[in-house]
Enzyme design. Structure first.
Site, mmCIF file in Angstrom:
data_model
loop_
_atom_site.group_PDB
_atom_site.id
_atom_site.type_symbol
_atom_site.label_atom_id
_atom_site.label_comp_id
_atom_site.label_asym_id
_atom_site.label_seq_id
_atom_site.Cartn_x
_atom_site.Cartn_y
_atom_site.Cartn_z
ATOM 1 N N ASN A 196 59.635 45.438 18.795
ATOM 2 C CA ASN A 196 59.160 44.928 17.512
ATOM 3 C C ASN A 196 59.788 45.686 16.355
ATOM 4 O O ASN A 196 60.123 45.098 15.309
ATOM 5 C CB ASN A 196 57.636 45.028 17.426
ATOM 6 C CG ASN A 196 56.937 44.031 18.344
ATOM 7 O OD1 ASN A 196 57.482 42.990 18.667
ATOM 8 N ND2 ASN A 196 55.734 44.372 18.765
ATOM 9 N N HIS A 213 53.553 47.104 24.415
ATOM 10 C CA HIS A 213 52.117 46.790 24.406
ATOM 11 C C HIS A 213 51.316 47.867 25.138
ATOM 12 O O HIS A 213 50.323 47.577 25.798
ATOM 13 C CB HIS A 213 51.844 45.416 25.006
ATOM 14 C CG HIS A 213 52.358 44.295 24.166
ATOM 15 N ND1 HIS A 213 52.376 42.984 24.594
ATOM 16 C CD2 HIS A 213 52.885 44.277 22.916
ATOM 17 C CE1 HIS A 213 52.897 42.216 23.642
ATOM 18 N NE2 HIS A 213 53.202 42.988 22.613
ATOM 19 N N TYR A 249 60.565 42.095 26.268
ATOM 20 C CA TYR A 249 60.700 42.875 25.034
ATOM 21 C C TYR A 249 61.900 43.814 25.098
ATOM 22 O O TYR A 249 62.579 44.043 24.091
ATOM 23 C CB TYR A 249 59.419 43.665 24.763
ATOM 24 C CG TYR A 249 58.311 42.826 24.188
ATOM 25 C CD1 TYR A 249 58.225 42.584 22.824
ATOM 26 C CD2 TYR A 249 57.354 42.251 25.013
ATOM 27 C CE1 TYR A 249 57.210 41.798 22.295
ATOM 28 C CE2 TYR A 249 56.335 41.462 24.496
ATOM 29 C CZ TYR A 249 56.265 41.233 23.142
ATOM 30 O OH TYR A 249 55.272 40.441 22.620
#
Length: 749
Positions: free
Chosen positions: A201, A251, A260
């Site tokens: 992210n 996460h 990811y």
């Protein structure tokens, strides 16, 4: 173009191609050109839109023409209204509408589309961006739904499209988009490395910030985008990021190299290429280590193993092969920024993947999705000086993510576990509702020609209570049981094992998901077999408990005899002592998809107390080899199979392996505390003793091997004392700080 793609790459290199398109990609007209940003925008086009190929050569000519036809269709069907930009995509349409606008913008700037430089197409893109911005992504809109769309997905696509059409976006339209992005992606999102601003992210947010900087020639935001990448590179010991053993977590609790992690690697490869030579060039090269330490272990014959794909296993069929291609594409792009030694190894590795992926051949698939990757891959496939690297034999144990991968000639296996720090599974956004038991010791394996086994509708049709290798309570669970976003960590701390890099003993103190089930499971990974042990299997759920020996998607003939079974074309199973092996052949259907399965399992009964099992899995073995192994009870001797210790001895390999759940002894080995021990006697009169502390809790450990030893040849920095003579005694210091890593001592017998 297949004959000479490498020369074409050199001729139409990224910078040269971008320069040739400079007239289509100038600085914004609102102010005097900033040469740094002019170059940066052109490089963004070259790197992301993909122009490192000859647009007049096939397959690029056809693919570019197809993009042009698609963009023309989007332009012609655009019908702006308060509730949509296209009637078939009602707002908010967070994905489809921005994606269509970006496709139109790419058709405008790329050569060979038939719409290259088309001002009317660019004006349509500008109007579409502004229409969507005013009605969905406005500075005064309320953020509803998934945060990702507002901070990453939508702004990335809109900014990309805006930059590609350049001056065709008016000052008013540019200001509106700028204000909206600044509202949802303020500089403060990069202020701390926490929450949703970590790992993959974080890379995405930095990319959005860089695009925002390019929109208005903002030096401060460009500097922030580059500087804010810094926390991504250091190794971590908890939370999201890369670990010393190669683990990658997102996460907080989910191993995620295959989703990811792909995003992170792709994003960094892109940013390294775009920023190279600019005032904001990224100097930190630690991500290079992750290519072979974190990603390559989980790529097998071109696909990514599902045990590091989190909730995305529930998505489209063959997603593992698609993600494998994305990793390969990122590695080849990153290689252009890497030193020569890494670049050579990576090219050989990717070439090997491409050569072996016969399920979804990599080059034709790349042609359909990523032309820049296609050009790079075609170049190395045609370059005879680049070898196709073989699968590396050996064992990789990643304790910090409760994952193990074992490779031997002709087959490969991977193990997925759960612990107090690694969730059983991840459910979120309505995805992977029934992945409950993927962390209960799921044992994946592939023999020759099995590259589609888990790809072809396996997750849609397989019985979620009977995943191969798992021990489960058959208690019915609700969809999404345990909580969302990986909040499914059991209390067990002893998860991991010891490996010398070739063989391994791996164990899991299993606690069932929303169940009273407890079990102790061990896997000893060898040359042609995996010895599987279970002990202390206890539950009080009022339902049967089962251990799933296997669940293969196949119609192949199954042979079952006392003490062994064989599945033609797959492998063999040996069951010492002849326990009752339950079997089921059934077709399972999900929506319109039906697949055939052969399931093998051991029934421990309802509410077992201290049940156990022993079996050997022999991937790729013939029927004759399976029968012969079953007839040789001395090949592997079980030293102990209890809730205190599990271990085996394999004389032919000189191997003794014990997982100590508690202190005590098993055969010739003893330990003063819970640990894993793997001993290998070599043919040259030496032996290795490998120990590990999977719980990461020991201040000290003493291991004794009841075997005459002359001296220690090679110690270890944690080895504090060694006693030789009639037996070997090794005393190790603080193992708790070693993250469950394996430590090897070599001795002279």
């Amino acid at each position: 173009m297949r004959g000479h793609p490498r020369r074409l790459l050199l001729r139409f290199g990224a910078l040269g191609a971008a320069g040739a398109l400079g007239a289509l990609f100038p600085a914004p007209p609102a102010h005097a050109p900033d040469t740094s940003f002019v170059a940066l925008r052109r490089r963004w086009l070259a790197v992301t839109a993909g122009v490192a190929f000859d647009p007049a050569a096939e397959p690029y000519r056809t693919r570019l023409a197809r993009l042009g036809a698609q963009a023309a269709g989007y332009r012609d069907t655009m019908a702006p209204a308060d509730g949509w930009l296209w009637p078939d995509q009602a707002f908010p349409s967070f994905v489809a509408t921005p994606t269509r606008l970006r496709a139109m913008a790419r058709a405008h700037v790329l050569p060979g589309t038939g719409l290259t430089g088309d001002a009317a197409l660019a004006a349509a893109v500008a109007a579409g961006i502004d229409h969507y911005r005013a009605r969905v992504y406005s500075a005064d809109a309320d953020e509803v739904g998934n945060w990702w769309h507002w901070r990453i997905g939508v702004p990335r696509a809109l900014l990309d499209a805006a930059l590609l059409i350049g001056p065709h976006l008016t000052a008013r339209q540019r200001a509106g988009l700028r204000d909206a992005v600044d509202r949802f992606v303020p500089e403060s999102v990069l202020g701390s490395y926490t929450g949703t601003s970590t790992a993959a992210n974080r890379v995405d947010l930095c990319t959005v910030m860089l695009l925002r900087a390019m929109l208005d020639d903002d030096h401060g935001k460009a500097a922030l985008a580059a500087a804010a990448l810094a926390p991504v590179f250091p190794l971590v010991s908890q939370g999201d990021g890369f670990y010393r053993d190669g683990s990658f977590i997102q996460h907080t609790t989910i191993p995620y190299q295959g989703a990811y992690g792909v995003t992170l690697l792709t994003g960094l490869a892109t940013l390294f290429s775009v920023l190279r030579g600019s005032p904001w060039q990224v100097a930190d090269r630690r991500v290079f280590d992750a290519v072979e330490r974190s990603f390559a272990p989980f790529v097998h014959d071109g696909f990514v193993m599902d045990l590091v794909r989190g909730r995305s296993i529930a998505r489209q069929a063959f997603g593992d092969h698609r993600k494998g291609r994305e990793i390969a594409a990122a590695i080849l792009q990153l290689a252009e920024s890497a030193p020569a030694a890494e670049r050579s190894r990576w090219q050989a590795m990717v070439k090997g993947w491409a050569v072996r992926d016969t399920v979804q051949p990599m080059l034709p698939a790349a042609e359909r999705s990523d032309l820049a990757f296609h050009a790079r891959l075609a170049a190395i496939l045609d370059d005879e000086s680049i070898p196709a690297a073989a699968e590396p034999a050996g064992h990789r144990l990643m304790t910090m993510s409760a994952r193990a991968v074992h490779r031997r000639p002709g087959w490969c296996a991977a193990l997925s576990m759960a612990s107090h720090r690694v969730g059983h599974y991840e459910y979120g956004n309505g995805e992977n509702l029934r992945g409950w038991h993927t962390g209960s010791g799921m044992l994946y394996w592939w023999a020759e020609g099995h590259g589609d086994h888990y790809s072809d509708a396996f997750w849609a049709t397989a019985d979620p209570y009977r995943l191969p290798g798992t021990t489960v309570s058959t208690l019915r669970l609700p969809d999404g049981a345990g909580g969302s976003w990986g909040d499914t960590c059991p209390p067990g701390r002893w998860v991991g094992g010891a490996t010398d890099g070739e063989y391994a003993t791996v164990g899991q103190h299993l606690n069932g998901l929303e169940s009273t089930l407890e079990a102790f499971k061990t896997w000893v990974f060898l040359d042609d077999a995996i010895v599987c042990l279970g002990a202390g299997i206890t539950a009080s759920d009022g339902v049967p408990v089962e251990t799933i020996v296997d669940n293969r998607r196949t119609t192949a003939p199954l042979t079952v005899e006392r003490g062994w079974a064989h599945l033609a074309g797959h492998g063999g199973y040996v069951l010492p002592g002849g326990p009752v092996l339950r079997t089921l052949r059934a077709a399972r259907t999900a929506e319109t998809v039906t697949r055939d399965y052969v399931t093998l399992w051991l029934d421990h009964g309802t509410d077992p107390e201290g049940a156990g099992y022993v079996y050997l899995l022999m991937p790729g073995a013939s029927r004759a080899a399976t029968r012969a192994r079953a007839a040789d009870p001395g090949w592997a001797r079980v030293l102990s199979n209890t809730a205190g210790r599990q271990g085996v001895q394999v004389p032919a390999l000189g191997l003794t392996a014990v997982n100590f759940w508690r202190e005590g002894s098993a055969g010739p080995l003893a330990a003063s505390a819970p640990c894993a021990v793997l001993v290998r006697e070599r043919g040259d009169g030496t032996a290795t003793v490998t120990v590990a502390d999977p719980r990461r809790a020991l201040d000290g450990l003493t291991v004794t091997w009841d075997r005459p030893v002359r001296r220690v040849l090679r110690g270890h920095h944690l080895l504090e004392r060694a006693g030789t003579g009639a037996r070997l005694t090794l005393g190790f210091g603080r193992l708790a700080d070693e993250e469950g890593a394996s430590h090897t001592v070599t001795v002279r017998l």
